[in-house]
Write an enzyme that holds these catalytic residues in place. Sequence first.
Site, PDB file in Angstrom:
ATOM      1  CB  SER A 133     -70.002 -15.249  34.683  1.00  0.00           C
ATOM      2  OG  SER A 133     -70.990 -14.284  34.978  1.00  0.00           O
ATOM      3  CE1 TYR A 146     -70.838 -15.033  29.368  1.00  0.00           C
ATOM      4  CE2 TYR A 146     -71.876 -14.303  31.407  1.00  0.00           C
ATOM      5  CZ  TYR A 146     -70.747 -14.473  30.636  1.00  0.00           C
ATOM      6  OH  TYR A 146     -69.514 -14.099  31.125  1.00  0.00           O
TER       7      TYR A 146
END
Length: 300
Positions: A133, A146
Amino acid sequence: LSGCDSGFGQATARHLDIMGFRVFASVLDLQSPGAQELRQSCSQRLTLLQMDLTKTEDIQRVLQHIQAHTNSTGLWGLVNNAGFNDTIADAELSPLGKFRTCMEVNFFGSLELTKGLLPLLRSAGGRIVTVSSPAGDMPFPCLAAYGASKAALSLVMDTFRSELQPWGIKVSLILPGYYKTGTTCDPAFWNLQKQQLLASLPQELLQAYGEDYVEEINQQFIQFMKVAVEDLSAVVNSITDGLLAANPAVRYYPGQGLGIMYFIHRYLPYFVRDLFLKGFFINPKLPRALRREHHNDVKK
């Protein structure tokens, strides 16, 4: 191919099956709607395997199954797609356990699976494609748990890329933009997470930041996810290219707006990048203890 209950994993499993590949697709729950859909829409070649990446016994069982069915041929490709996040909050407000869970799934689980399958991948001179990501490259507001796990994942995969070159294994990272996958776009899910977070916060932190601060972050995130892209084909095509191209890219950036984001990240001052990320993603209001009306109340 891990994380096929929904989103990129499910779409990629279907795509590779249509192309004629023998696909081992792992799901968290064999009875989930996504798993049922794959059963109905794919050929007999596709094998569904139950796997929770936080459980070593699940990973070992999947490794044994794949070894038994690919010993003669080796394994051409591994797609690390499974990912997890259930916290949208400042790092200070995110419980330590949330950081640990993200690391368990997004980093340690993928690492254990990759290491377990490397002997088969080496014998085939195959491919490793990992969905990471942009939050692992940049400090997105309220995504520290995250983002930290994805940063670790990106780095270890980059290390594998250089170390596995002599074996002829090519390693690629996929860094997607904002897509509608799994629970990411379900406001009810995020509202529940927000309630649980508020209930778990120490009184001192709740006082300092304010309940309305956490509410505002949650609302902004839900608004942001409304514009997430539904068509997953750009990501599926990037994963497929990573598996099949003669010279796959080291990094793929499927999605809108990533070019400008990485340009700002690499070439402009930090404060410009921070402003951009707030404007683009979440721009929290001032914490309660820093607001003028709070200071006036205290003075009174």
